[in-house]
Design a protein around this motif. Structure first.
Motif, PDB file in Angstrom:
ATOM      1  N   GLY A  36       4.981 -29.951 -18.675  1.00 36.77           N
ATOM      2  CA  GLY A  36       3.714 -29.618 -19.303  1.00 36.77           C
ATOM      3  C   GLY A  36       3.789 -28.142 -19.668  1.00 36.77           C
ATOM      4  N   VAL A  37       2.900 -27.667 -20.510  1.00 37.52           N
ATOM      5  CA  VAL A  37       2.948 -26.264 -20.916  1.00 37.52           C
ATOM      6  C   VAL A  37       1.554 -25.652 -20.798  1.00 37.52           C
ATOM      7  N   ILE A  38       1.516 -24.483 -20.166  1.00 37.97           N
ATOM      8  CA  ILE A  38       0.302 -23.672 -20.122  1.00 37.97           C
ATOM      9  C   ILE A  38       0.689 -22.307 -20.674  1.00 37.97           C
ATOM     10  N   ALA A  39      -0.087 -21.805 -21.616  1.00 37.03           N
ATOM     11  CA  ALA A  39       0.201 -20.506 -22.230  1.00 37.03           C
ATOM     12  C   ALA A  39      -0.925 -19.531 -21.930  1.00 37.03           C
ATOM     13  N   CYS A  40      -0.540 -18.276 -21.689  1.00 33.84           N
ATOM     14  CA  CYS A  40      -1.519 -17.217 -21.499  1.00 33.84           C
ATOM     15  C   CYS A  40      -0.928 -15.909 -21.993  1.00 33.84           C
ATOM     16  N   GLU A  41      -1.773 -14.886 -22.123  1.00 33.45           N
ATOM     17  CA  GLU A  41      -1.302 -13.645 -22.739  1.00 33.45           C
ATOM     18  C   GLU A  41      -1.159 -12.484 -21.783  1.00 33.45           C
ATOM     19  N   SER A  42      -1.453 -12.678 -20.491  1.00 31.79           N
ATOM     20  CA  SER A  42      -1.320 -11.567 -19.548  1.00 31.79           C
ATOM     21  C   SER A  42      -0.749 -12.056 -18.222  1.00 31.79           C
ATOM     22  N   ALA A  43      -0.183 -11.117 -17.474  1.00 35.71           N
ATOM     23  CA  ALA A  43       0.353 -11.432 -16.150  1.00 35.71           C
ATOM     24  C   ALA A  43      -0.772 -11.845 -15.202  1.00 35.71           C
ATOM     25  N   GLU A  44      -1.910 -11.210 -15.333  1.00 35.50           N
ATOM     26  CA  GLU A  44      -3.042 -11.544 -14.470  1.00 35.50           C
ATOM     27  C   GLU A  44      -3.486 -12.989 -14.692  1.00 35.50           C
ATOM     28  N   ALA A  45      -3.526 -13.429 -15.948  1.00 37.03           N
ATOM     29  CA  ALA A  45      -3.868 -14.822 -16.241  1.00 37.03           C
ATOM     30  C   ALA A  45      -2.806 -15.759 -15.687  1.00 37.03           C
ATOM     31  N   ALA A  46      -1.543 -15.360 -15.794  1.00 37.57           N
ATOM     32  CA  ALA A  46      -0.447 -16.178 -15.270  1.00 37.57           C
ATOM     33  C   ALA A  46      -0.562 -16.339 -13.752  1.00 37.57           C
ATOM     34  N   LEU A  47      -0.891 -15.259 -13.060  1.00 31.99           N
ATOM     35  CA  LEU A  47      -1.056 -15.346 -11.602  1.00 31.99           C
ATOM     36  C   LEU A  47      -2.176 -16.309 -11.233  1.00 31.99           C
ATOM     37  N   SER A  48      -3.237 -16.321 -12.015  1.00 30.89           N
ATOM     38  CA  SER A  48      -4.334 -17.264 -11.767  1.00 30.89           C
ATOM     39  C   SER A  48      -3.849 -18.705 -11.862  1.00 30.89           C
ATOM     40  N   VAL A  49      -2.987 -18.968 -12.837  1.00 29.92           N
ATOM     41  CA  VAL A  49      -2.421 -20.318 -12.987  1.00 29.92           C
ATOM     42  C   VAL A  49      -1.508 -20.632 -11.808  1.00 29.92           C
ATOM     43  N   LEU A  50      -0.633 -19.700 -11.459  1.00 33.75           N
ATOM     44  CA  LEU A  50       0.307 -19.920 -10.354  1.00 33.75           C
ATOM     45  C   LEU A  50      -0.414 -20.192  -9.034  1.00 33.75           C
ATOM     46  N   GLU A  51      -1.574 -19.613  -8.846  1.00 33.72           N
ATOM     47  CA  GLU A  51      -2.320 -19.777  -7.607  1.00 33.72           C
ATOM     48  C   GLU A  51      -3.129 -21.073  -7.553  1.00 33.72           C
ATOM     49  N   ARG A  52      -3.228 -21.773  -8.655  1.00 33.56           N
ATOM     50  CA  ARG A  52      -3.986 -23.024  -8.672  1.00 33.56           C
ATOM     51  C   ARG A  52      -3.254 -24.103  -7.877  1.00 33.56           C
ATOM     52  N   PRO A  53      -3.936 -24.762  -6.954  1.00 34.16           N
ATOM     53  CA  PRO A  53      -3.283 -25.803  -6.154  1.00 34.16           C
ATOM     54  C   PRO A  53      -2.965 -27.069  -6.944  1.00 34.16           C
ATOM     55  N   ASP A  54      -3.619 -27.259  -8.084  1.00 33.49           N
ATOM     56  CA  ASP A  54      -3.405 -28.467  -8.874  1.00 33.49           C
ATOM     57  C   ASP A  54      -2.316 -28.301  -9.936  1.00 33.49           C
ATOM     58  N   VAL A  55      -1.622 -27.152  -9.947  1.00 33.94           N
ATOM     59  CA  VAL A  55      -0.580 -26.891 -10.937  1.00 33.94           C
ATOM     60  C   VAL A  55       0.723 -26.553 -10.217  1.00 33.94           C
ATOM     61  N   THR A  56       1.795 -27.214 -10.620  1.00 28.13           N
ATOM     62  CA  THR A  56       3.123 -26.917 -10.089  1.00 28.13           C
ATOM     63  C   THR A  56       3.938 -26.275 -11.202  1.00 28.13           C
ATOM     64  N   VAL A  57       4.131 -24.968 -11.118  1.00 28.06           N
ATOM     65  CA  VAL A  57       4.888 -24.250 -12.135  1.00 28.06           C
ATOM     66  C   VAL A  57       6.374 -24.344 -11.790  1.00 28.06           C
ATOM     67  N   ALA A  58       7.156 -24.858 -12.735  1.00 27.99           N
ATOM     68  CA  ALA A  58       8.606 -24.958 -12.558  1.00 27.99           C
ATOM     69  C   ALA A  58       9.325 -23.837 -13.297  1.00 27.99           C
ATOM     70  N   LEU A  59       8.730 -23.375 -14.406  1.00 31.61           N
ATOM     71  CA  LEU A  59       9.364 -22.370 -15.260  1.00 31.61           C
ATOM     72  C   LEU A  59       8.342 -21.324 -15.672  1.00 31.61           C
ATOM     73  N   LEU A  60       8.687 -20.067 -15.455  1.00 37.12           N
ATOM     74  CA  LEU A  60       7.906 -18.951 -15.982  1.00 37.12           C
ATOM     75  C   LEU A  60       8.712 -18.362 -17.127  1.00 37.12           C
ATOM     76  N   PHE A  61       8.132 -18.333 -18.315  1.00 33.61           N
ATOM     77  CA  PHE A  61       8.777 -17.780 -19.509  1.00 33.61           C
ATOM     78  C   PHE A  61       7.896 -16.626 -19.965  1.00 33.61           C
ATOM     79  N   ALA A  62       8.311 -15.389 -19.666  1.00 35.25           N
ATOM     80  CA  ALA A  62       7.423 -14.241 -19.860  1.00 35.25           C
ATOM     81  C   ALA A  62       8.096 -13.114 -20.626  1.00 35.25           C
TER      82      ALA A  62
END
Length: 130
Positions: A36-62
């Motif tokens: 799946g893909v989630i896009a954001c424009e800042s590191a702070e937004a990315a951290l919010s996604v990473l901290e979500r318990p319902d999301v499993t991030v496999a790849l960070l492309f930054a």
């Protein structure tokens, strides 16, 4: 989304890029993968996604250059420390930053879609093995 998908969320590629055109391109490339893909424009937004318990991030492309208090290098270092199973790919138009974590993959801009797809495949295989 069906109930099975909610119980076992598909691994996600998290695209973090302040340039909307590049973010959209990376998102389009990664939508061709099993992630799946989630896009954001800042590191702070990315951290919010990473901290979500319902999301499993496999790849960070930054990107290295990001708006806000945290750049892409700091984001990569934080991800390495807090989420060591996430595959980290950092891109830049400049040369590799010496502060990047050892396990981070550096990709010079302009990157090739095939190189992004290869990294997504590595992340998918690792996420399935976990």
């Amino acid at each position: 989304m069906d109930r099975a998908s909610q119980d076992c969320p598909a691994p996600v590629a998290l695209v973090v890029e302040d340039d909307a055109a590049v973010r959209d391109l990376a998102t389009a490339v990664l939508e061709e993968t099993d992630l799946g893909v989630i896009a954001c424009e800042s590191a702070e937004a990315a951290l919010s996604v990473l901290e979500r318990p319902d999301v499993t991030v496999a790849l960070l492309f930054a990107d290295v250059r990001l708006p806000g208090a945290m750049d892409g290098v700091s984001l990569a270092r934080t991800v390495e420390r807090r989420w060591p199973d996430v595959r980290v790919v950092v891109t830049s138009g400049a040369s590799r930053d010496a502060r990047l974590p050892d396990h981070a993959v550096y990709m010079q801009k302009p990157w090739r879609a095939l190189d992004v797809l290869v990294q997504a495949e590595h992340a998918t295989v690792a996420a399935r093995a976990a």
